[in-house]
Design an enzyme around this catalytic site. Structure first.
Site, PDB file in Angstrom:
ATOM      1  N   LYS A 126      -3.276  12.449   6.654  1.00 58.16           N
ATOM      2  CA  LYS A 126      -3.304  11.250   7.589  1.00 58.16           C
ATOM      3  C   LYS A 126      -3.084  12.029   9.180  1.00 58.16           C
ATOM      4  CE  LYS A 126      -1.005   7.824   5.077  1.00 58.16           C
ATOM      5  NZ  LYS A 126       0.500   6.876   5.013  1.00 58.16           N
ATOM      6  N   HIS A 128       0.830  -1.259   0.034  1.00 56.61           N
ATOM      7  CA  HIS A 128       0.085   0.122  -0.018  1.00 56.61           C
ATOM      8  C   HIS A 128       0.772   1.329   0.011  1.00 56.61           C
ATOM      9  CE1 HIS A 128       1.095  -0.046   4.304  1.00 56.61           C
ATOM     10  NE2 HIS A 128       0.422   1.242   4.140  1.00 56.61           N
ATOM     11  N   GLY A 129       2.059   1.241   0.267  1.00 57.61           N
ATOM     12  CA  GLY A 129       3.018   2.317   0.087  1.00 57.61           C
ATOM     13  C   GLY A 129       4.476   1.819   0.341  1.00 57.61           C
ATOM     14  N   ALA A 130       5.285   2.962   0.182  1.00 55.83           N
ATOM     15  CA  ALA A 130       6.761   2.466   0.068  1.00 55.83           C
ATOM     16  C   ALA A 130       7.284   2.605   1.337  1.00 55.83           C
ATOM     17  CB  ALA A 130       7.263   3.616  -0.819  1.00 55.83           C
ATOM     18  N   GLY A 131       6.741   3.066   2.432  1.00 58.02           N
ATOM     19  CA  GLY A 131       7.081   2.881   3.900  1.00 58.02           C
ATOM     20  C   GLY A 131       7.735   4.371   4.428  1.00 58.02           C
TER      21      GLY A 131
END
Length: 108
Positions: free
Chosen positions: A104, A25-28
């Site tokens: 977020k 879901h994302g690159a971190g």
């Protein structure tokens, strides 16, 4: 916060099966929440902080500052999303969206 979604496609039917029709879901995170605050205060130049404030003015509090929870989630705290494809070679980029804004919030 200002990055869009990376839309990908499996390179083959077998790859789709192996990928479980999904991807990360994302690159971190690149920076911890603490380090993101430190980066905001010491690494970013005043001009860059001002640009964030102009771009996301609706997120400023009454004092004209961002809450810490927002700063901790700015783009500089995360790895580049193209890194996903480096580690998931069974996927190829189709397109990338441009968001209005993604928030977020970590302060409760």
């Amino acid at each position: 916060m200002s990055r869009g979604s990376l839309l990908v496609q499996a390179v083959s039917a077998e790859a789709a099966k192996n990928a479980l029709n999904s991807c990360a879901h994302g690159a971190g995170r690149r920076l911890s929440r603490f380090d993101a605050m430190k980066y905001w205060k010491t690494v970013l130049k005043e001009k860059e902080r001002r640009e964030y404030k102009e771009r996301f003015s609706e997120l400023l509090n009454r004092s004209g500052n961002f809450p810490q929870g927002y700063i901790q989630e700015f783009d500089f705290a995360y790895k580049d999303s193209t890194d996903i494809l480096t580690y998931q070679s069974y996927l190829k980029k189709v397109t990338q969206t441009t968001p209005v804004v993604t928030i977020k919030y970590t302060e409760i």
